[in-house]
Design an enzyme around this catalytic site. Structure first.
Site, PDB file in Angstrom:
ATOM      1  N   HIS A 211      -1.355  -3.498  -4.497  1.00  0.00           N
ATOM      2  CA  HIS A 211      -1.909  -2.040  -4.822  1.00  0.00           C
ATOM      3  C   HIS A 211      -2.748  -1.680  -6.092  1.00  0.00           C
ATOM      4  O   HIS A 211      -3.037  -0.742  -6.332  1.00  0.00           O
ATOM      5  CB  HIS A 211      -0.710  -1.138  -4.822  1.00  0.00           C
ATOM      6  CG  HIS A 211       0.076  -1.160  -5.965  1.00  0.00           C
ATOM      7  ND1 HIS A 211       0.873  -2.156  -6.236  1.00  0.00           N
ATOM      8  CD2 HIS A 211       0.210  -0.343  -6.992  1.00  0.00           C
ATOM      9  CE1 HIS A 211       1.427  -1.787  -7.538  1.00  0.00           C
ATOM     10  NE2 HIS A 211       1.010  -0.909  -7.990  1.00  0.00           N
TER      11      HIS A 211
HETATM   12  C1  UD1 Z   1       1.066   4.368  -8.994  1.00  0.00           C
HETATM   13  C2  UD1 Z   1       1.460   3.986 -10.433  1.00  0.00           C
HETATM   14  C3  UD1 Z   1       1.742   2.350 -10.413  1.00  0.00           C
HETATM   15  C4  UD1 Z   1       2.849   2.217  -9.406  1.00  0.00           C
HETATM   16  C5  UD1 Z   1       2.524   2.612  -8.196  1.00  0.00           C
HETATM   17  C6  UD1 Z   1       3.611   2.322  -7.176  1.00  0.00           C
HETATM   18  C7  UD1 Z   1      -0.003   5.087 -12.132  1.00  0.00           C
HETATM   19  C8  UD1 Z   1      -1.011   5.031 -12.947  1.00  0.00           C
HETATM   20  N1  UD1 Z   1       0.251   3.912 -11.318  1.00  0.00           N
HETATM   21  O1  UD1 Z   1      -0.129   3.773  -8.651  1.00  0.00           O
HETATM   22  O2  UD1 Z   1       2.114   2.011 -11.936  1.00  0.00           O
HETATM   23  O3  UD1 Z   1       3.033   0.625  -9.518  1.00  0.00           O
HETATM   24  O4  UD1 Z   1       2.331   4.120  -8.130  1.00  0.00           O
HETATM   25  O5  UD1 Z   1       3.622   2.918  -5.982  1.00  0.00           O
HETATM   26  O6  UD1 Z   1       0.973   6.013 -12.301  1.00  0.00           O
HETATM   27  N2  UD1 Z   1      -0.764   8.482  -2.168  1.00  0.00           N
HETATM   28  C9  UD1 Z   1      -0.152   8.852  -0.815  1.00  0.00           C
HETATM   29  N3  UD1 Z   1       1.031   9.121  -0.634  1.00  0.00           N
HETATM   30  C10 UD1 Z   1       1.918   8.958  -1.746  1.00  0.00           C
HETATM   31  C11 UD1 Z   1       1.032   8.832  -2.973  1.00  0.00           C
HETATM   32  C12 UD1 Z   1       0.168   8.508  -3.195  1.00  0.00           C
HETATM   33  O7  UD1 Z   1      -1.274   8.974  -0.077  1.00  0.00           O
HETATM   34  O8  UD1 Z   1       3.015   9.342  -1.428  1.00  0.00           O
HETATM   35  C13 UD1 Z   1      -2.252   8.362  -2.329  1.00  0.00           C
HETATM   36  C14 UD1 Z   1      -2.811   9.151  -3.424  1.00  0.00           C
HETATM   37  O9  UD1 Z   1      -3.150  10.462  -2.936  1.00  0.00           O
HETATM   38  C15 UD1 Z   1      -3.934   8.253  -4.022  1.00  0.00           C
HETATM   39  C16 UD1 Z   1      -3.333   6.910  -4.067  1.00  0.00           C
HETATM   40  O10 UD1 Z   1      -2.268   6.755  -3.073  1.00  0.00           O
HETATM   41  O11 UD1 Z   1      -5.062   8.694  -3.397  1.00  0.00           O
HETATM   42  C17 UD1 Z   1      -2.807   6.515  -5.357  1.00  0.00           C
HETATM   43  O12 UD1 Z   1      -1.643   7.120  -5.767  1.00  0.00           O
HETATM   44  P1  UD1 Z   1      -1.312   7.062  -7.377  1.00  0.00           P
HETATM   45  O13 UD1 Z   1      -0.048   7.757  -7.551  1.00  0.00           O
HETATM   46  O14 UD1 Z   1      -2.837   7.837  -7.931  1.00  0.00           O
HETATM   47  O15 UD1 Z   1      -1.516   5.803  -7.781  1.00  0.00           O
HETATM   48  P2  UD1 Z   1      -0.723   4.539  -7.406  1.00  0.00           P
HETATM   49  O16 UD1 Z   1      -1.819   3.493  -7.103  1.00  0.00           O
HETATM   50  O17 UD1 Z   1       0.223   4.964  -6.123  1.00  0.00           O
END
Ligand code: UD1
Length: 368
Positions: A211
């Site tokens: 990821h």
């Molecule tokens: C985040 C953390 C990372 C952690 C990871 C584990 C930061 C900078 N990064 O990264 O350290 O290892 O989580 O999962 O805080 N999304 C969904 N559903 C959800 C959550 C997220 O669809 O429940 C989507 C968001 O809308 C976004 C993408 O996934 O488009 C990324 O989510 P985001 O929380 O920005 O960062 P992660 O890559 O998950």
């Protein structure tokens, strides 16, 4: 007057870290300690798969408030949390704001707290990858520069903090709360649905997770990495629970192979059942390298650096790097049965949260 602790949780890797701390606070209260806590979910992760199921399985109480700050760019998400958490902390003042890990919510809430003259405790403080292209590294640096009490997982974290000028009285070497959760929940691990659907057998499949932006945001890189893994894993099924961020890119790539099984993100108990029984795990996560180490499962990390070197020196983790071509020798070594075994990591013993809470109780005594 009870000592008030506001606990912050935002994203998936936070939930296993806060669960044992909450349980240890509840135990301390039962023993008559004057502690109170308020649980704030920033809403960074919001799906049942990424958040809700963890609360249920790890017996984390319903958050007192959900700030619903999900999505957006890093700046947008940080800004949203700053605005919402400031309102929350003004409405519900605390003696201590406790943040865990290295996600955006960790950094943003530490910043709000310190500006409102509220003490900050950081659990998993002091670890460093040295890689400023990782958002988590920036979050760690910012958080630790405005933390009052540093709870650490390793001797290296202690020395990183001391070298950055932190007074040793502020550093508490307590161990790893993620491992508290792992050891407590291990007897409850349960097979996910795909276990039977695919007819998986212990030590006869590989688990993958990817990821990190460096691996998944570049289509060519992601494709090359997955191709290389498929090419050198002989006849083993590859089980790949896909993070939402990765799912968006995978959809475009249309990769398919008869041995590659992509599934939705799994709940904690099901994911760790798969990991415990896997022949190996291939990942770019940091937390998973800790769990595989303690469960003595070979782990290959597709990153060029790690903030958790003890998982390599004492644990089962090897840093493969991000060059897809680097995979092969490690997979060959795995199939030759030549993998290092876990040597216990100090304080990763299931009692870290108790140690944290007992230090907090000492702090309250000094305050009154
Ligand atoms: C985040 C953390 C990372 C952690 C990871 C584990 C930061 C900078 N990064 O990264 O350290 O290892 O989580 O999962 O805080 N999304 C969904 N559903 C959800 C959550 C997220 O669809 O429940 C989507 C968001 O809308 C976004 C993408 O996934 O488009 C990324 O989510 P985001 O929380 O920005 O960062 P992660 O890559 O998950």
């Amino acid at each position: 007057m009870s000592y008030k602790i506001t606990i912050i949780a935002g994203a998936r890797p936070n939930f296993m870290k806060i669960a044992p701390i909450i349980h240890a606070i509840e135990d301390a209260k039962r023993l008559g300690e004057e502690l109170d806590y308020r649980l704030v979910h920033t809403g960074q992760h919001y799906d049942k798969n990424m958040s809700g199921s963890f609360f249920e399985q790890l017996q984390i109480p319903e958050p007192d408030i959900n700030l619903e700050c999900s999505g957006g760019t890093h700046a947008e998400q940080t800004a949203a949390i700053l605005i919402s958490f400031e309102k929350e902390l003004v409405a519900h003042p605390a003696d201590l704001v406790l943040v865990v890990g290295d996600v955006t919510s960790t950094m943003a809430c530490a910043l709000v707290a310190q500006k409102l003259h509220t003490k900050v405790a950081h659990v998993e403080a002091g670890i460093r990858s040295g890689d400023w292209t990782m958002p988590e590294e920036i979050n760690r640096l910012v958080t630790d520069s405005i933390t009052n009490y540093f709870f650490t997982t390793s001797e290296l974290a202690n020395s990183n903090l001391r070298n950055s000028g932190i007074n040793k009285d502020q550093i508490f070497y307590v161990g790893n709360t993620m491992i508290d959760t792992l050891l407590k929940q291990r007897p409850n691990f349960r097979a996910p649905q795909i276990w039977n659907e695919l007819g998986l057998q212990p030590k006869a499949y590989i688990v993958m997770t990817l990821h990190r932006p460096a691996n998944v945001d570049e289509e060519d890189q992601l494709k090359a990495m997955i191709d290389e893994i498929i090419n050198h894993t002989r006849d083993l099924p590859l089980v790949f629970p896909v993070h939402p961020r990765t799912a968006k890119i995978l959809e475009r790539l249309e990769i398919s192979h008869p041995r590659l099984y992509t599934v939705e993100p799994l709940s904690y108990l099901e994911f760790n059942y798969l990991v415990e029984n896997a022949k190996a795990v291939i990942t770019d996560s940091g937390g998973i390298t800790e769990e595989t180490s303690v469960m003595n499962v070979p782990c290959m990390t597709l990153r060029d650096n790690t903030e958790r070197p003890e998982t390599m020196t004492l644990g089962t983790n090897e840093l493969v790097g991000t060059n897809p071509k680097a995979m092969r020798p490690y997979l060959d070594q795995l199939f030759e049965g030549q993998w290092k075994t876990y040597k216990p990591i100090p304080f990763w013993d299931g009692k870290t949260a108790q140690r944290i809470v007992s230090h907090i109780v000492d702090l309250t005594a000094n305050q009154h």
